[in-house]
Motif scaffolding. Sequence first.
Motif, PDB file in Angstrom:
ATOM      1  N   ILE A 198     -26.049  -6.504  24.468  1.00  0.00           N
ATOM      2  CA  ILE A 198     -25.493  -5.630  25.496  1.00  0.00           C
ATOM      3  C   ILE A 198     -26.325  -5.598  26.777  1.00  0.00           C
ATOM      4  O   ILE A 198     -25.786  -5.568  27.882  1.00  0.00           O
ATOM      5  CB  ILE A 198     -25.353  -4.190  24.927  1.00  0.00           C
ATOM      6  CG1 ILE A 198     -24.384  -4.199  23.743  1.00  0.00           C
ATOM      7  CG2 ILE A 198     -24.901  -3.223  25.998  1.00  0.00           C
ATOM      8  CD1 ILE A 198     -24.366  -2.919  22.946  1.00  0.00           C
ATOM      9  N   PHE A 199     -27.642  -5.626  26.619  1.00  0.00           N
ATOM     10  CA  PHE A 199     -28.512  -5.431  27.781  1.00  0.00           C
ATOM     11  C   PHE A 199     -28.269  -6.415  28.927  1.00  0.00           C
ATOM     12  O   PHE A 199     -28.310  -6.018  30.098  1.00  0.00           O
ATOM     13  CB  PHE A 199     -29.979  -5.472  27.352  1.00  0.00           C
ATOM     14  CG  PHE A 199     -30.931  -4.974  28.388  1.00  0.00           C
ATOM     15  CD1 PHE A 199     -30.964  -3.632  28.747  1.00  0.00           C
ATOM     16  CD2 PHE A 199     -31.807  -5.848  29.017  1.00  0.00           C
ATOM     17  CE1 PHE A 199     -31.847  -3.172  29.708  1.00  0.00           C
ATOM     18  CE2 PHE A 199     -32.694  -5.386  29.983  1.00  0.00           C
ATOM     19  CZ  PHE A 199     -32.714  -4.049  30.332  1.00  0.00           C
ATOM     20  N   PRO A 200     -27.998  -7.690  28.625  1.00  0.00           N
ATOM     21  CA  PRO A 200     -27.746  -8.613  29.740  1.00  0.00           C
ATOM     22  C   PRO A 200     -26.619  -8.138  30.656  1.00  0.00           C
ATOM     23  O   PRO A 200     -26.679  -8.352  31.866  1.00  0.00           O
ATOM     24  CB  PRO A 200     -27.364  -9.913  29.027  1.00  0.00           C
ATOM     25  CG  PRO A 200     -28.039  -9.836  27.707  1.00  0.00           C
ATOM     26  CD  PRO A 200     -28.014  -8.385  27.321  1.00  0.00           C
ATOM     27  N   PHE A 201     -25.612  -7.479  30.095  1.00  0.00           N
ATOM     28  CA  PHE A 201     -24.508  -7.013  30.926  1.00  0.00           C
ATOM     29  C   PHE A 201     -24.898  -5.788  31.744  1.00  0.00           C
ATOM     30  O   PHE A 201     -24.409  -5.598  32.849  1.00  0.00           O
ATOM     31  CB  PHE A 201     -23.286  -6.730  30.043  1.00  0.00           C
ATOM     32  CG  PHE A 201     -22.736  -7.965  29.407  1.00  0.00           C
ATOM     33  CD1 PHE A 201     -21.823  -8.757  30.085  1.00  0.00           C
ATOM     34  CD2 PHE A 201     -23.154  -8.367  28.144  1.00  0.00           C
ATOM     35  CE1 PHE A 201     -21.321  -9.919  29.516  1.00  0.00           C
ATOM     36  CE2 PHE A 201     -22.656  -9.529  27.558  1.00  0.00           C
ATOM     37  CZ  PHE A 201     -21.737 -10.301  28.245  1.00  0.00           C
ATOM     38  N   VAL A 202     -25.776  -4.991  31.186  1.00  0.00           N
ATOM     39  CA  VAL A 202     -26.292  -3.849  31.938  1.00  0.00           C
ATOM     40  C   VAL A 202     -27.165  -4.337  33.089  1.00  0.00           C
ATOM     41  O   VAL A 202     -27.177  -3.772  34.172  1.00  0.00           O
ATOM     42  CB  VAL A 202     -27.094  -2.922  31.003  1.00  0.00           C
ATOM     43  CG1 VAL A 202     -27.665  -1.744  31.766  1.00  0.00           C
ATOM     44  CG2 VAL A 202     -26.234  -2.433  29.848  1.00  0.00           C
ATOM     45  N   MET A 203     -27.877  -5.430  32.843  1.00  0.00           N
ATOM     46  CA  MET A 203     -28.786  -5.984  33.830  1.00  0.00           C
ATOM     47  C   MET A 203     -28.072  -6.884  34.835  1.00  0.00           C
ATOM     48  O   MET A 203     -28.679  -7.309  35.816  1.00  0.00           O
ATOM     49  CB  MET A 203     -29.859  -6.836  33.128  1.00  0.00           C
ATOM     50  CG  MET A 203     -30.982  -6.067  32.520  1.00  0.00           C
ATOM     51  SD  MET A 203     -32.193  -5.645  33.770  1.00  0.00           S
ATOM     52  CE  MET A 203     -32.907  -7.280  34.081  1.00  0.00           C
ATOM     53  N   LYS A 204     -26.833  -7.184  34.573  1.00  0.00           N
ATOM     54  CA  LYS A 204     -26.139  -8.193  35.371  1.00  0.00           C
ATOM     55  C   LYS A 204     -26.277  -7.983  36.886  1.00  0.00           C
ATOM     56  O   LYS A 204     -26.656  -8.915  37.599  1.00  0.00           O
ATOM     57  CB  LYS A 204     -24.656  -8.238  34.964  1.00  0.00           C
ATOM     58  CG  LYS A 204     -23.906  -9.415  35.542  1.00  0.00           C
ATOM     59  CD  LYS A 204     -22.448  -9.406  35.076  1.00  0.00           C
ATOM     60  CE  LYS A 204     -21.628 -10.472  35.778  1.00  0.00           C
ATOM     61  NZ  LYS A 204     -20.186 -10.341  35.497  1.00  0.00           N
ATOM     62  N   PRO A 205     -25.998  -6.779  37.405  1.00  0.00           N
ATOM     63  CA  PRO A 205     -26.133  -6.603  38.854  1.00  0.00           C
ATOM     64  C   PRO A 205     -27.553  -6.882  39.338  1.00  0.00           C
ATOM     65  O   PRO A 205     -27.740  -7.416  40.437  1.00  0.00           O
ATOM     66  CB  PRO A 205     -25.783  -5.128  39.079  1.00  0.00           C
ATOM     67  CG  PRO A 205     -25.218  -4.616  37.801  1.00  0.00           C
ATOM     68  CD  PRO A 205     -25.567  -5.562  36.716  1.00  0.00           C
ATOM     69  N   VAL A 206     -28.532  -6.533  38.527  1.00  0.00           N
ATOM     70  CA  VAL A 206     -29.923  -6.773  38.905  1.00  0.00           C
ATOM     71  C   VAL A 206     -30.233  -8.263  38.891  1.00  0.00           C
ATOM     72  O   VAL A 206     -30.821  -8.802  39.822  1.00  0.00           O
ATOM     73  CB  VAL A 206     -30.869  -6.014  37.951  1.00  0.00           C
ATOM     74  CG1 VAL A 206     -32.316  -6.300  38.292  1.00  0.00           C
ATOM     75  CG2 VAL A 206     -30.591  -4.522  37.992  1.00  0.00           C
ATOM     76  N   LEU A 207     -29.814  -8.921  37.826  1.00  0.00           N
ATOM     77  CA  LEU A 207     -30.041 -10.360  37.703  1.00  0.00           C
ATOM     78  C   LEU A 207     -29.464 -11.132  38.878  1.00  0.00           C
ATOM     79  O   LEU A 207     -30.095 -12.033  39.417  1.00  0.00           O
ATOM     80  CB  LEU A 207     -29.387 -10.892  36.427  1.00  0.00           C
ATOM     81  CG  LEU A 207     -30.198 -10.848  35.149  1.00  0.00           C
ATOM     82  CD1 LEU A 207     -29.386 -11.404  34.003  1.00  0.00           C
ATOM     83  CD2 LEU A 207     -31.491 -11.628  35.318  1.00  0.00           C
ATOM     84  N   GLN A 208     -28.263 -10.744  39.247  1.00  0.00           N
ATOM     85  CA  GLN A 208     -27.596 -11.484  40.319  1.00  0.00           C
ATOM     86  C   GLN A 208     -28.345 -11.354  41.638  1.00  0.00           C
ATOM     87  O   GLN A 208     -28.270 -12.230  42.483  1.00  0.00           O
ATOM     88  CB  GLN A 208     -26.151 -11.000  40.453  1.00  0.00           C
ATOM     89  CG  GLN A 208     -25.338 -11.339  39.201  1.00  0.00           C
ATOM     90  CD  GLN A 208     -23.891 -10.938  39.306  1.00  0.00           C
ATOM     91  OE1 GLN A 208     -23.548  -9.934  39.932  1.00  0.00           O
ATOM     92  NE2 GLN A 208     -23.014 -11.713  38.687  1.00  0.00           N
ATOM     93  N   ARG A 209     -29.092 -10.252  41.784  1.00  0.00           N
ATOM     94  CA  ARG A 209     -29.823 -10.056  43.029  1.00  0.00           C
ATOM     95  C   ARG A 209     -31.270 -10.502  42.953  1.00  0.00           C
ATOM     96  O   ARG A 209     -31.819 -10.994  43.927  1.00  0.00           O
ATOM     97  CB  ARG A 209     -29.751  -8.585  43.440  1.00  0.00           C
ATOM     98  CG  ARG A 209     -28.463  -8.297  44.147  1.00  0.00           C
ATOM     99  CD  ARG A 209     -28.162  -6.843  44.295  1.00  0.00           C
ATOM    100  NE  ARG A 209     -26.786  -6.683  44.747  1.00  0.00           N
ATOM    101  CZ  ARG A 209     -25.742  -6.666  43.947  1.00  0.00           C
ATOM    102  NH1 ARG A 209     -25.907  -6.773  42.648  1.00  0.00           N
ATOM    103  NH2 ARG A 209     -24.521  -6.549  44.432  1.00  0.00           N
ATOM    104  N   MET A 210     -31.897 -10.351  41.797  1.00  0.00           N
ATOM    105  CA  MET A 210     -33.316 -10.659  41.712  1.00  0.00           C
ATOM    106  C   MET A 210     -33.580 -12.042  41.147  1.00  0.00           C
ATOM    107  O   MET A 210     -34.675 -12.558  41.246  1.00  0.00           O
ATOM    108  CB  MET A 210     -34.045  -9.626  40.861  1.00  0.00           C
ATOM    109  CG  MET A 210     -33.681  -8.215  41.234  1.00  0.00           C
ATOM    110  SD  MET A 210     -35.074  -7.135  41.460  1.00  0.00           S
ATOM    111  CE  MET A 210     -36.415  -8.178  41.855  1.00  0.00           C
ATOM    112  N   ALA A 211     -32.609 -12.647  40.486  1.00  0.00           N
ATOM    113  CA  ALA A 211     -32.854 -13.955  39.900  1.00  0.00           C
ATOM    114  C   ALA A 211     -31.800 -14.954  40.354  1.00  0.00           C
ATOM    115  O   ALA A 211     -31.731 -16.060  39.852  1.00  0.00           O
ATOM    116  CB  ALA A 211     -32.883 -13.865  38.381  1.00  0.00           C
TER     117      ALA A 211
END
Lengths: 206, 206
Positions: free
Chosen positions: B164-177
């Motif tokens: 589940i966590f990757p989907f929670v992090m998705k907006p962050v990932l798209q901006r920071m990685a």
Amino acid sequence: MAKKEKIKPVVDVSTEEKIKQAARKVFTQKGYAATRTRDIAEEADINLALLNYYFRSKEKLFEIIMLEKLQKFFSVLLPIINDTATTLENKVEGIASSYIDLLTANADLPLFILSEVRNNPEIFIKIAQRKNFLQESVLVKQLQGKRADINPLQFLMSLLAMCIFPFVMKPVLQRMADVAENDFQRMMLERKMLIPAWTKAMLKAK
Amino acid sequence: MAKKEKIKPVVDVSTEEKIKQAARKVFTQKGYAATRTRDIAEEADINLALLNYYFRSKEKLFEIIMLEKLQKFFSVLLPIINDTATTLENKVEGIASSYIDLLTANADLPLFILSEVRNNPEIFIKIAQRKNFLQESVLVKQLQGKRADINPLQFLMSLLAMCIFPFVMKPVLQRMADVAENDFQRMMLERKMLIPAWTKAMLKAK
DNA sequence: GTCTATAACCTGATAGAC
DNA sequence: GTCTATCAGGTTATAGAC
């Protein structure tokens, strides 16, 4: 040093600081939209007008708190992942230990950041020093040296997930699994050992 | 009977359903507090007054949507964890695969639920059929049979975290990685294989 | 710097015509 | 069932006295 007060007794902080402390508490608990400036004023035990006197607007105050929180959240990660003197195993231990300590004291930090970033992606750009700081980190290089066949982001995401997700799930756990505060804290302590052991096993898995 | 339509073409749904669809979208994107009934009305392309005509209040409409979303979220988990015919490995595969499919199509589902539960724990009680449904599950028993020395909740938390966590992090990932939508989806597909392999390794680790 | 009073605006909800 | 118009209440922000 973030603040310029020389010695500031805990019992008598400045009005500005009282407002900030209250804002930290209320914003992180309820989120930006659900927070009323009246809540903050009441929590700070000050007059509502003073909030605008010191911080101009709710939005400006929020921005200050959010930047603070982002700093707090990432300042755990950054020094560890770029330390050339430590092994991969050291880094995993360090991340697990530091995050669990940080989040034990600030359990609502991750959910606050994640849910506010959803509504307000712009503010997030401000603190993101450079893009791809994850991919360019020493940790990722060490990871690639060890297991070139594993996408480092996949590993990192799982590592962070195991550290952070329990705190995001905490309110749910307490209601659906009857986990008391004591039990939860014990589990998080145990996690400091489990995560290094588990990630080590993951890196050996074929 | 809420609706009497027998066959409802997709192009011409009832007003009630149009409002619900819009509410699903806006509530999950912005959360309860940040959503205005006007946003929903506009998204549904209906008059604001109709929202109250059909659903009485913003809160009542929200409750309907939230119950729906909770149902969706847990209906993936419940049948799998209590299946007596499958092995532990089967269950892990099933959970990873089903959750990743569900969340790929509904990426904002977990963050929505988690952040609203924080502000509104009461609504959560309504759907929680019984407490401790996790601890009493077949999956937990199988886990204890295999590794009596591991707290099943610790394992389960890590398993769900990795799903589940990757989907929670998705907006962050798209901006920071700098992870594009395509890359993200590919990674999530890969995760369906990684999670079973990794959890298997975790259960062997001493 | 701190307070009271109030302006200016927004939001959920409803009355009443069609 | 659907619309327009509007109310009632709440919210942020400020003006102005102290």
